[in-house]
Design an enzyme around this catalytic site. Structure first.
Site, PDB file in Angstrom:
ATOM      1  N   ASP A   1       0.841  -1.195   0.000  1.00  0.00           N
ATOM      2  CA  ASP A   1       0.000   0.000   0.000  1.00  0.00           C
ATOM      3  C   ASP A   1       0.884   1.257   0.000  1.00  0.00           C
ATOM      4  O   ASP A   1       2.066   1.218   0.350  1.00  0.00           O
ATOM      5  CB  ASP A   1      -0.896  -0.008   1.231  1.00  0.00           C
TER       6      ASP A   1
ATOM      7  N   GLU B   1       2.887   6.793  -2.677  1.00  0.00           N
ATOM      8  CA  GLU B   1       2.640   7.967  -3.514  1.00  0.00           C
ATOM      9  C   GLU B   1       3.160   9.255  -2.873  1.00  0.00           C
ATOM     10  O   GLU B   1       3.592  10.169  -3.580  1.00  0.00           O
ATOM     11  CB  GLU B   1       1.135   8.143  -3.783  1.00  0.00           C
TER      12      GLU B   1
ATOM     13  N   ASP C   1      -8.930   3.821  -2.950  1.00  0.00           N
ATOM     14  CA  ASP C   1     -10.051   4.156  -2.065  1.00  0.00           C
ATOM     15  C   ASP C   1     -11.220   4.765  -2.829  1.00  0.00           C
ATOM     16  O   ASP C   1     -11.190   5.930  -3.218  1.00  0.00           O
ATOM     17  CB  ASP C   1      -9.591   5.130  -0.985  1.00  0.00           C
TER      18      ASP C   1
END
Length: 771
Positions: A435, A438, A503
């Site tokens: 995860d 970024e 998300d």
């Protein structure tokens, strides 16, 4: 970034210089490149060469059908890394030639030719395909550089510390041309009219930001453009100039590759020869994944109860995933299980697998390290963490308190990180959810490797993170058994499958956003993709959950996941006993997907070998001559034969497009003849699924589909059915076993006979059904 104020004026805060003249053309001795010296004004006398900046443009034949274009203002700029790894599987040999004639000087690479105008005062570079038709062009005022703030004279740039310098090019857009790709983008599928920034951000699925920014776009006209830099790229796609795609970077150099098909499938194949093709994914990974969800309260007893109920309700589960809170709060990500919730993680995973509650286990990780963990001090002392320019460890409080970032440019840090992953594998972990990645700083930061540019590292970090995790899995479990669930990516990250959409909200518009994201990433070289079934944010209404399940089980990979609510089906609708309840819907579509495994796994192999998306394959990829197909962003192909149209309403009304040909409903066998739009109404156990004419489908047996065993069952030896859909002699399908090896090619003959069945007789009980 806009450099002009409309057609006539320069933007008030910019100074622009365009390549206006082609002063000289130098040919390489191997006839593979041309170098053009292009002054920024037309040179009509010797005096014109003074106080006149130039742009150097290099055209190079790279491989057949691919020509690179490199525009440079000042060649003395340092060439800091990182750079994309090109041709990771080797560079194929190719032919190239240079000719000169009335139309100008032409560089040819396979079926693509770049022709430079013979008139030195007419800046023009035209690209044409094998049939002579124009692909795109660089015309008047299409290549140059710009300063901001605007400069009063050339002397101003003696000191560049307060001045930004941009290189840009503008390629022509044809009438009706559409542009797609550029990573996982959730806005309009056709990018014409959009301003796009290739810069990874954690922005969810409801904005113009993207987790996976890929510097490649695909045109409906049968070509693509790969921009060869991981730095921030600014694109005005038919926006600043409605007839052009403008590419700009803050640099002295801009390089991109024009990739000619002429079909879009060929474009993707050539692009992935440049940047790499997806690794293989194991058959078991196609099964259902279930997670703990994000902030839910769970422990070993909770997990065991969920999985026991899944087994009791006959919903076969392939992978169970522990999301963030398997770790201790404030300690993310130091790889230590919370003893309060999982006192014996290794024993727990062993029990889950031995009782067949889950076949595989996945855990959530990220590349950050919270200050509360004792591991933080160790990593800081050993130099494993990124630093600020003054030598401090780079930290902030966004996400984890005092969070630092592992420095993957440091070989010792990489080795340490892999050792942490190996400890997880020793515990029983089989795959990883990588995860984040970024939010990477690009200012006030120094990396262990002094040769890297922090601005380039922002996007490139996702490649390094996922590569490290993927190769650690390969080293432990084998090259064909490694699986990631990654959120961030850049060009080339498709080599480390797979990724998911991040998300999203639990709404019908968010479902549509997710589909657009999956379609776009599929046209960016990624073969495998997934999403959070039911939506991540919020609590999905039962009808949204069930509609999303129907869609999600037709993605290459399928995972039930949410934020602050559990996503086991019986909790979605209060364990309803009504017909078509959430439990029934999940069970049903898992069985459908399991039965399709012989087809899906063969298509997965073909997709990975060619750089194509396996599922969420855009309609234009299969039907490039159908203009309507390029605008279909609410439906997709699964492989070459299945068309799927998700339903976005509770009532079940849906409208979708069938291209030319005969299409047979998967559910009841009725036939529709395209091209046409079709309206249907569906309950929760169906959605529009149509089989393309001339398809040979190999399916697992009905009995196998209903068993609770894994998705890696041996469909070759455990019975199958061959279905023919309006086939003709010569149509075929290659059966692939669960290891990904070709077993036999079944070929249709006269009278719908099928050859090849005898070659596996004795191990395969098969029947042939004709539609």
């Amino acid at each position: 970034m806009r450099f002009r104020d409309g057609m006539w004026l320069t933007a008030a805060d910019k100074t622009i210089q365009y390549a206006e003249d082609i002063y000289s053309i130098n040919q390489s001795g191997d006839e593979r490149s041309l170098e053009l010296l292009c002054p920024t004004k037309r040179i009509r006398s010797r005096g014109d060469t003074l106080n006149c900046p130039t742009v150097t443009i290099k055209l190079e034949a790279v491989i057949d059908g691919v020509i690179s274009v490199e525009a440079t203002h000042w060649a003395g700029q340092r060439r800091l890394g990182p750079d994309f790894e090109l041709f990771p599987d080797g560079k194929p040999e190719s032919a190239a030639s240079i000719t000169t004639g009335e139309k100008g000087t032409a560089l040819t690479s396979g079926g693509l030719t770049a022709t430079v105008s013979p008139d030195p005062h007419e800046f023009e570079i035209r690209f044409s395909g094998h049939d002579g038709r124009e692909v795109t062009s660089l015309l008047n005022r299409s290549v140059g550089f710009a300063y901001t703030p605007a400069t009063g004279n050339m002397k101003v740039v003696e000191d560049m510390r307060k001045t930004q310098h941009y290189m840009f090019t503008q390629t022509e857009l044809g009438v009706g041309e559409s542009v797609h790709g550029l990573g996982e983008r959730f806005g309009a599928f056709n990018k014409v009219g959009q301003h796009v920034e290739v810069w990874n951000e954690d922005g969810g699925t409801s904005s113009d930001q993207a987790y996976k920014n890929i510097s490649f776009w695909l045109s409906s006209r049968g070509y693509g453009v790969f921009i060869d830099t991981p730095e921030h790229i600014d694109l005005e796609i038919g926006s600043e100039r409605s007839c052009r795609v403008q590419t700009a970077v803050e640099s002295q150099r801009l390089k991109w590759y024009l990739i000619y098909g002429p079909t879009p499938k060929e474009v993707l194949t050539k692009y992935t020869i440049l940047t790499g093709k997806s690794g293989k994914v194991p058959a078991w990974s196609f099964g259902l994944w279930l997670t703990t969800s994000f902030t839910t309260n769970y422990d070993e007893a909770t997990v065991t109860d969920w999985l026991s109920q899944m087994q009791t309700r006959k919903i076969p589960l392939e992978v169970f995933h522990y999301d963030c809170f398997w770790l201790r709060a404030f300690h993310w990500c130091d790889f230590v299980f919370s003893k309060d919730h999982f006192p014996d993680p290794k024993g727990s995973m062993t029990r889950l697998k031995s009782s067949k509650l889950a076949n595989k286990v996945c855990v959530w990780i990220n590349p950050y390290l919270g200050q509360a963990s004792p591991v933080f001090a160790e990593a800081a002392e050993k130099g494993y963490l990124v630093k600020r320019l003054n030598g401090d460890v780079w930290q902030w409080d966004l996400w984890q308190a005092g969070m630092a970032l592992v420095d993957f440019t440091n070989p010792a840090a990489r080795k340490w990180y892999v050792s942490c992953l190996e400890q997880l594998f020793d515990t029983g972990v089989d795959c990883l959810k990588t995860d984040f990645g970024e939010r990477i700083p690009s200012a006030d930061v120094q990396w262990h490797d002094p040769t890297v540019d922090p601005k380039k590292m922002h996007n490139y970090y996702s490649f390094m993170f996922n590569q490290l995790a993927y190769e650690a899995l390969q080293n432990r479990f084998g090259a064909d058994q490694a699986v990631l669930f990654a959120r961030s990516a850049t060009a080339g990250t498709q080599r480390f499958p797979l990724c998911w959409g991040g998300d999203c909200e639990s709404t019908a518009p968010a479902l549509a956003e997710s589909i657009r994201g999956g379609l776009s990433i599929g046209l960016s070289g990624f073969s495998f993709w997934s999403c959070d079934i039911g939506g991540f944010e919020g609590n999905p209404a039962p009808w949204i959950y069930k509609r999303w399940v129907a869609f999600g089980l037709f993605c290459s990979h399928s995972r039930l996941h949410g934020s602050n609510s559990y996503r086991v089906p019986w909790l979605i609708d209060g364990d309803s006993q009504e017909p078509e309840n959430a439990t029934d819907v999940v069970r049903h579509f898992v069985r459908v997907k399991r039965r399709l495994m012989p087809y899906l796994f063969a298509e997965a192999k073909e997709a990975a070998e060619n750089g194509w998306p396996m599922s969420l394959r855009a309609m234009g990829l299969e039907f490039p001559e159908d203009q309507t197909a390029w605008f279909c962003d609410r439906q997709f192909m699964v492989g070459k034969s299945l068309l799927v149209a998700p339903v976005f309403t509770e009532e079940g009304d849906v409208e979708f497009y069938l291209p030319e040909g005969k299409w047979t409903s998967w559910w009841d066998g009725h036939v529709e003849v395209g091209p046409k739009w079709v309206k249907e109404k569906h309950g929760f156990l169906t959605l529009p699924v149509y089989v393309r004419e001339r398809s040979v489908l190999v399916l697992g047996s009905e009995d196998e589909a209903e068993k609770g065993e894994g998705f890696g069952y041996d469909w070759v030896k455990q019975g199958a059915e061959v279905k023919l859909y309006h086939t003709q002699a010569g149509d075929s399908f290659t059966v692939v076993d669960r290891e990904g090896k070709d077993v036999v090619t079944l070929e249709v003959g006269a009278g719908n006979t099928v050859s090849g069945l005898d070659k596996i007789e004795g191990t395969w009980s098969s029947t042939v059904a004709v539609r």
